[in-house]
Design a protein around this motif. Structure first.
Motif, short mmCIF file in Angstrom:
data_model
loop_
_atom_site.label_atom_id
_atom_site.label_comp_id
_atom_site.label_asym_id
_atom_site.label_seq_id
_atom_site.Cartn_x
_atom_site.Cartn_y
_atom_site.Cartn_z
N ALA A 1 35.53 1.98 -47.22
CA ALA A 1 34.39 1.30 -47.83
C ALA A 1 33.29 2.31 -48.13
CB ALA A 1 33.85 0.22 -46.91
N ASN A 2 32.43 1.96 -49.04
CA ASN A 2 31.38 2.85 -49.48
C ASN A 2 30.14 2.68 -48.59
OD1 ASN A 2 30.83 4.88 -51.19
ND2 ASN A 2 30.41 3.61 -52.98
N ALA A 3 30.31 2.92 -47.30
CA ALA A 3 29.22 2.73 -46.35
C ALA A 3 28.37 4.00 -46.27
CB ALA A 3 29.78 2.43 -44.97
N PRO A 4 27.03 3.84 -46.07
CA PRO A 4 26.17 5.02 -45.96
C PRO A 4 26.42 5.74 -44.65
CG PRO A 4 24.91 3.04 -45.53
CD PRO A 4 26.28 2.59 -45.95
N ASP A 5 26.21 7.05 -44.66
CA ASP A 5 26.37 7.80 -43.42
C ASP A 5 25.11 7.68 -42.57
OD1 ASP A 5 24.82 9.33 -45.13
OD2 ASP A 5 25.52 11.23 -44.29
N ALA A 6 25.21 8.06 -41.32
CA ALA A 6 24.11 7.89 -40.37
C ALA A 6 22.88 8.69 -40.76
CB ALA A 6 24.57 8.30 -38.97
N LYS A 7 23.07 9.89 -41.30
CA LYS A 7 21.93 10.73 -41.66
C LYS A 7 21.11 10.11 -42.78
CE LYS A 7 23.82 15.12 -40.15
NZ LYS A 7 24.25 16.46 -40.51
N SER A 8 21.78 9.50 -43.76
CA SER A 8 21.02 8.90 -44.86
C SER A 8 20.26 7.66 -44.40
CB SER A 8 21.96 8.55 -46.02
OG SER A 8 22.85 7.53 -45.64
N VAL A 9 20.83 6.91 -43.47
CA VAL A 9 20.14 5.73 -42.94
C VAL A 9 18.91 6.16 -42.16
CG1 VAL A 9 20.35 3.81 -41.32
CG2 VAL A 9 22.23 4.32 -42.87
N ILE A 10 19.03 7.18 -41.34
CA ILE A 10 17.89 7.67 -40.55
C ILE A 10 16.79 8.19 -41.47
CG2 ILE A 10 17.16 9.47 -38.94
CD1 ILE A 10 19.85 9.11 -37.53
N ARG A 11 17.18 8.90 -42.53
CA ARG A 11 16.20 9.43 -43.48
C ARG A 11 15.44 8.27 -44.15
NH1 ARG A 11 19.26 12.90 -45.58
NH2 ARG A 11 20.24 11.57 -47.12
N GLU A 12 16.16 7.22 -44.54
CA GLU A 12 15.51 6.07 -45.18
C GLU A 12 14.55 5.38 -44.23
OE1 GLU A 12 18.45 3.48 -46.81
OE2 GLU A 12 19.31 5.05 -48.06
N LEU A 13 14.94 5.24 -42.97
CA LEU A 13 14.07 4.60 -41.99
C LEU A 13 12.81 5.43 -41.74
CD1 LEU A 13 16.67 3.27 -39.41
CD2 LEU A 13 15.30 1.93 -41.00
#
Length: 100
Positions: free
Chosen positions: A26-38
């Motif tokens: 699946a095209n799920a975001p990686d952890a680093k991109s989620v943390i950056r967005e938060l």
């Protein structure tokens, strides 16, 4: 022939493997991109008020020291007048509202 009832059935095992493969592909975001967005969202939240306006004011508060006829309740941590003193235990003062 003995049957091991604790062993996972082959059809269930195949189903689990297929669902795992689907999740991995699946095209799920990686952890680093989620943390950056938060982190970026938190940066905007610091300067915003509930109405969405930016506030660039600094609050100035004058701190008045506790008077001699006042005490701080050990339970509610409010500064009270000595007339509100209910009891003192082990060097800690309690107000009428907390003692009652």
């Amino acid at each position: 022939m003995a049957t091991d009832y604790d062993e996972v059935r082959s059809d269930v095992k195949e189903s689990q493997e297929r669902s795992l493969e689907a999740l991995q592909s699946a095209n799920a975001p990686d952890a680093k991109s989620v943390i950056r967005e938060l982190d970026e969202a938190d940066a905007f939240d610091d300067a915003m008020t509930p109405g969405g306006e930016f506030v660039a004011e600094e609050l100035i508060v004058q701190v008045i020291p506790q008077a001699e006829d006042e005490f701080t309740c050990y339970s509610c941590f409010l500064v009270r007048h000595r007339s509100q003193l209910a009891s003192e235990k082990n060097g800690h003062a309690y107000c009428l509202e907390c003692k009652g």
